[in-house]
Scaffold this motif. Sequence first.
Motif, PDB file in Angstrom:
ATOM      1  N   SER A  59     -25.710  54.502  35.661  1.00 35.59           N
ATOM      2  CA  SER A  59     -24.395  55.058  35.978  1.00 35.59           C
ATOM      3  C   SER A  59     -24.512  56.150  37.035  1.00 35.59           C
ATOM      4  O   SER A  59     -23.715  56.201  37.982  1.00 35.59           O
ATOM      5  CB  SER A  59     -23.748  55.623  34.706  1.00 35.59           C
ATOM      6  OG  SER A  59     -23.623  54.628  33.713  1.00 35.59           O
ATOM      7  N   VAL A  63     -22.799  56.076  40.869  1.00 30.25           N
ATOM      8  CA  VAL A  63     -21.737  57.005  41.292  1.00 30.25           C
ATOM      9  C   VAL A  63     -22.247  58.102  42.205  1.00 30.25           C
ATOM     10  O   VAL A  63     -21.433  58.885  42.723  1.00 30.25           O
ATOM     11  CB  VAL A  63     -21.055  57.656  40.058  1.00 30.25           C
ATOM     12  CG1 VAL A  63     -20.549  56.596  39.102  1.00 30.25           C
ATOM     13  CG2 VAL A  63     -21.981  58.627  39.338  1.00 30.25           C
ATOM     14  N   VAL A  66     -20.538  58.463  45.677  1.00 29.86           N
ATOM     15  CA  VAL A  66     -19.158  58.943  45.519  1.00 29.86           C
ATOM     16  C   VAL A  66     -19.150  60.408  45.094  1.00 29.86           C
ATOM     17  O   VAL A  66     -18.333  61.213  45.568  1.00 29.86           O
ATOM     18  CB  VAL A  66     -18.405  58.082  44.484  1.00 29.86           C
ATOM     19  CG1 VAL A  66     -16.980  58.589  44.294  1.00 29.86           C
ATOM     20  CG2 VAL A  66     -18.396  56.623  44.911  1.00 29.86           C
ATOM     21  N   MET A  67     -20.065  60.786  44.200  1.00 32.35           N
ATOM     22  CA  MET A  67     -20.143  62.156  43.725  1.00 32.35           C
ATOM     23  C   MET A  67     -20.449  63.129  44.864  1.00 32.35           C
ATOM     24  O   MET A  67     -19.845  64.203  44.970  1.00 32.35           O
ATOM     25  CB  MET A  67     -21.229  62.257  42.643  1.00 32.35           C
ATOM     26  CG  MET A  67     -21.291  63.604  41.923  1.00 32.35           C
ATOM     27  SD  MET A  67     -22.761  63.756  40.873  1.00 32.35           S
ATOM     28  CE  MET A  67     -22.566  62.308  39.838  1.00 32.35           C
ATOM     29  N   SER A  93     -26.276  54.676  49.113  1.00 31.18           N
ATOM     30  CA  SER A  93     -25.592  53.447  48.706  1.00 31.18           C
ATOM     31  C   SER A  93     -26.370  52.193  49.094  1.00 31.18           C
ATOM     32  O   SER A  93     -26.173  51.126  48.503  1.00 31.18           O
ATOM     33  CB  SER A  93     -24.194  53.394  49.323  1.00 31.18           C
ATOM     34  OG  SER A  93     -24.269  53.335  50.733  1.00 31.18           O
ATOM     35  N   MET A 142     -19.006  57.586  35.199  1.00 27.63           N
ATOM     36  CA  MET A 142     -18.329  56.420  35.758  1.00 27.63           C
ATOM     37  C   MET A 142     -16.813  56.579  35.755  1.00 27.63           C
ATOM     38  O   MET A 142     -16.126  56.008  36.596  1.00 27.63           O
ATOM     39  CB  MET A 142     -18.735  55.163  34.976  1.00 27.63           C
ATOM     40  CG  MET A 142     -20.201  54.798  35.134  1.00 27.63           C
ATOM     41  SD  MET A 142     -20.675  53.256  34.311  1.00 27.63           S
ATOM     42  CE  MET A 142     -20.094  52.052  35.501  1.00 27.63           C
ATOM     43  N   PHE A 145     -16.179  59.681  38.554  1.00 26.01           N
ATOM     44  CA  PHE A 145     -16.427  59.281  39.943  1.00 26.01           C
ATOM     45  C   PHE A 145     -16.446  57.749  40.025  1.00 26.01           C
ATOM     46  O   PHE A 145     -17.508  57.140  40.213  1.00 26.01           O
ATOM     47  CB  PHE A 145     -17.761  59.846  40.443  1.00 26.01           C
ATOM     48  CG  PHE A 145     -17.872  61.334  40.345  1.00 26.01           C
ATOM     49  CD1 PHE A 145     -17.290  62.149  41.295  1.00 26.01           C
ATOM     50  CD2 PHE A 145     -18.556  61.919  39.291  1.00 26.01           C
ATOM     51  CE1 PHE A 145     -17.396  63.532  41.207  1.00 26.01           C
ATOM     52  CE2 PHE A 145     -18.667  63.298  39.197  1.00 26.01           C
ATOM     53  CZ  PHE A 145     -18.081  64.109  40.154  1.00 26.01           C
ATOM     54  N   PRO A 146     -15.294  57.108  39.871  1.00 23.50           N
ATOM     55  CA  PRO A 146     -15.254  55.629  39.857  1.00 23.50           C
ATOM     56  C   PRO A 146     -15.639  55.045  41.207  1.00 23.50           C
ATOM     57  O   PRO A 146     -15.245  55.551  42.254  1.00 23.50           O
ATOM     58  CB  PRO A 146     -13.801  55.325  39.501  1.00 23.50           C
ATOM     59  CG  PRO A 146     -13.032  56.541  39.936  1.00 23.50           C
ATOM     60  CD  PRO A 146     -13.956  57.704  39.729  1.00 23.50           C
ATOM     61  N   THR A 147     -16.418  53.980  41.156  1.00 26.60           N
ATOM     62  CA  THR A 147     -16.811  53.288  42.385  1.00 26.60           C
ATOM     63  C   THR A 147     -15.888  52.120  42.699  1.00 26.60           C
ATOM     64  O   THR A 147     -15.994  51.520  43.769  1.00 26.60           O
ATOM     65  CB  THR A 147     -18.255  52.763  42.248  1.00 26.60           C
ATOM     66  OG1 THR A 147     -18.351  51.930  41.084  1.00 26.60           O
ATOM     67  CG2 THR A 147     -19.232  53.927  42.104  1.00 26.60           C
ATOM     68  N   ILE A 151     -12.998  50.099  36.217  1.00 21.96           N
ATOM     69  CA  ILE A 151     -14.041  50.857  35.543  1.00 21.96           C
ATOM     70  C   ILE A 151     -14.565  50.103  34.326  1.00 21.96           C
ATOM     71  O   ILE A 151     -15.775  50.051  34.071  1.00 21.96           O
ATOM     72  CB  ILE A 151     -13.513  52.245  35.121  1.00 21.96           C
ATOM     73  CG1 ILE A 151     -13.113  53.051  36.357  1.00 21.96           C
ATOM     74  CG2 ILE A 151     -14.564  53.004  34.315  1.00 21.96           C
ATOM     75  CD1 ILE A 151     -12.472  54.378  36.035  1.00 21.96           C
ATOM     76  N   ASP A 154     -17.024  47.520  35.379  1.00 19.47           N
ATOM     77  CA  ASP A 154     -18.310  48.096  35.771  1.00 19.47           C
ATOM     78  C   ASP A 154     -19.139  48.466  34.542  1.00 19.47           C
ATOM     79  O   ASP A 154     -20.348  48.216  34.497  1.00 19.47           O
ATOM     80  CB  ASP A 154     -18.089  49.337  36.638  1.00 19.47           C
ATOM     81  CG  ASP A 154     -17.467  48.987  37.988  1.00 19.47           C
ATOM     82  OD1 ASP A 154     -17.555  47.812  38.379  1.00 19.47           O
ATOM     83  OD2 ASP A 154     -16.864  49.883  38.612  1.00 19.47           O
TER      84      ASP A 154
END
Length: 310
Positions: A59, A63, A66-67, A93, A142, A145-147, A151, A154
Amino acid sequence: MGEMIDKLSLYFSYPFVRYALIVGLLIALCSSLLGVTLVLKRFSFIGDGLSHVAFGAMSLAAVLPVMIKDIAAGISSSGDVPEGARTIADALSKVSNNYIVLPITLLAAVLLLRPGKNAKIKGDAAVAMISVGALAIGYMLMNRFPTSSNISGDVCSTLFGSTSILTLKEDDVRLCLIMAVVVILIFVLFYNKIFAVTFDENFSKATGVKADGYNLLIAIVTALIIVLAMNLVGSLLISALIIFPSLSAMRVFKSFRSVIICSAVISVICAAVGILASILLSTPVGSTIVTADIAVFFVFYITGKITKRA
């Protein structure tokens, strides 16, 4: 029958499906090698706890880009993501998640099974604390900070494997191959020591074998196997991949070597059947493999009962 063969031929014309089968069989083989030792030493709960740690690490790896962007945008006076933070996030990424999951899971294995009698929290309490904490933190990250907008999907994919084995990158395949070779070499080179520590740890210590060190080696190899199996069956089903083939072999065979060989054969066959069945039936890969393992366990259980009576 012809339609099934045509469908499999079509799927195996794609490289990612061939990668999935190769990696899946290697993971199954590695899982079965140490499964017997973990069951006999009652270390099965260690595998379960480390799988939860791997979920938290996975996890975090997912994220992290994004974080970094969100935190950098919050610190920036303009509210925009600075170019440096964007570059770092884009670079992360593109890196395989296994490069982040592996060291975290290995560290957890060392902390849980390192030698020493002065630890304040021991045994199953430490495993429960770390595993539950990792699950909670992973799910919180998760959500925070959703990717993606899905959700739940994921989380489900990480927990149960889903189709992640069919979306492996070349780096993932390469890393899986390297780790599989490392696990097999460790088991072959230290087979006699692992055998001794498994059956009589006190006697092994008396004869000069560093049992604590080999227990730690077993924990580290277990962590490697769990990181490998994350892509195949997900974090919640990893223990089944390790335990069921060993328990099945123990229903019929009694010697350590025979159980290991039978466990390896069962695990590889169930993995192959599970992957092929998931393609044909459009079912989740991990759940299908574990279902095959359960079916084989009942067959061996009945066979063992019949053999004893005979």
